[in-house]
Enzyme design. Sequence first.
Site, PDB file in Angstrom:
ATOM      1  N   THR A 127      95.117   8.851 -52.243  1.00 54.38           N
ATOM      2  CA  THR A 127      94.147   7.501 -51.595  1.00 54.38           C
ATOM      3  C   THR A 127      94.382   6.508 -51.729  1.00 54.38           C
ATOM      4  OG1 THR A 127      92.437   9.247 -52.431  1.00 54.38           O
ATOM      5  CG2 THR A 127      91.869   6.768 -52.000  1.00 54.38           C
ATOM      6  N   HIS A 132      96.489   1.674 -48.593  1.00 52.36           N
ATOM      7  CA  HIS A 132      97.506   0.755 -48.334  1.00 52.36           C
ATOM      8  C   HIS A 132      98.016   0.882 -47.019  1.00 52.36           C
ATOM      9  CE1 HIS A 132     101.331  -1.298 -49.658  1.00 52.36           C
ATOM     10  NE2 HIS A 132     101.894  -0.569 -48.756  1.00 52.36           N
ATOM     11  N   GLU A 133      98.444   2.036 -46.443  1.00 54.28           N
ATOM     12  CA  GLU A 133      98.890   1.992 -45.071  1.00 54.28           C
ATOM     13  C   GLU A 133      97.928   1.501 -43.895  1.00 54.28           C
ATOM     14  OE1 GLU A 133     102.421   2.190 -44.903  1.00 54.28           O
ATOM     15  OE2 GLU A 133     102.233   2.951 -47.023  1.00 54.28           O
ATOM     16  N   HIS A 136      98.281  -2.240 -43.762  1.00 49.70           N
ATOM     17  CA  HIS A 136      99.282  -2.441 -42.964  1.00 49.70           C
ATOM     18  C   HIS A 136      98.604  -2.810 -41.522  1.00 49.70           C
ATOM     19  CE1 HIS A 136     102.427  -2.848 -45.772  1.00 49.70           C
ATOM     20  NE2 HIS A 136     102.671  -1.586 -46.146  1.00 49.70           N
ATOM     21  N   ASP A 142     103.336  -6.318 -47.254  1.00 51.33           N
ATOM     22  CA  ASP A 142     103.557  -5.711 -48.542  1.00 51.33           C
ATOM     23  C   ASP A 142     103.612  -6.976 -49.509  1.00 51.33           C
ATOM     24  OD1 ASP A 142     103.716  -2.835 -48.615  1.00 51.33           O
ATOM     25  OD2 ASP A 142     105.784  -3.373 -47.571  1.00 51.33           O
TER      26      ASP A 142
END
Length: 197
Positions: A127, A132-133, A136, A142
């Site tokens: 998850t 996180h992706e 982006h 990052d």
Amino acid sequence: MPLATWIKAGTSATALVLAMAGTASAAPATATGTATAQPGAQAAVVTLRYDDSRAAGWEAAIAAGVASWNASVTNVKLVEAAPGGAAEIVIVATSGWPQATLGPVRPGRQVRVELGSQAVNDGYNKTRIAAHELGHSLGLPDTKPGPCSQLMSGSSAGTACTNAVPDATERSRVQSYYANAFAASVVTADRTLVDAP
């Protein structure tokens, strides 16, 4: 019905109507998917569709990551694309390291998210990876190294970190990227960020 189930079952149109509740003073979306706010009105909500039809095994993590972002920001909402329909965020499962195109993606444009099983094999939380992706795709780079409290610290927070919620700074940045519908001043080079340790 749990939020994750609602998100998976909802259509783009229903999610847009619900997301715009309380923003009656915003101008309606135009035919191209853009929206503008009238002077003095709240910013319009930008709806981004995602396609996870090629992300087998990641569905629950994606739904939870989407729910985290939708609960954290108010002027951009992620909704599942209709089967075979257009999507701004294409999500696929791979055997490598997770990676994504850096946004912020705009309606009618497209970015790619790869949810790599290598990170899961090394003990990272699915998850957190998905959220996180998606971060982006929404324009966040990052922040490595960083603490677990920062979603965008990614793998640098270690395998024990399961936080999938953006912190106040991350939320604020995404809000600013989608302020006044599209914040045209934000320009990014289409670059892919690979999230290997």
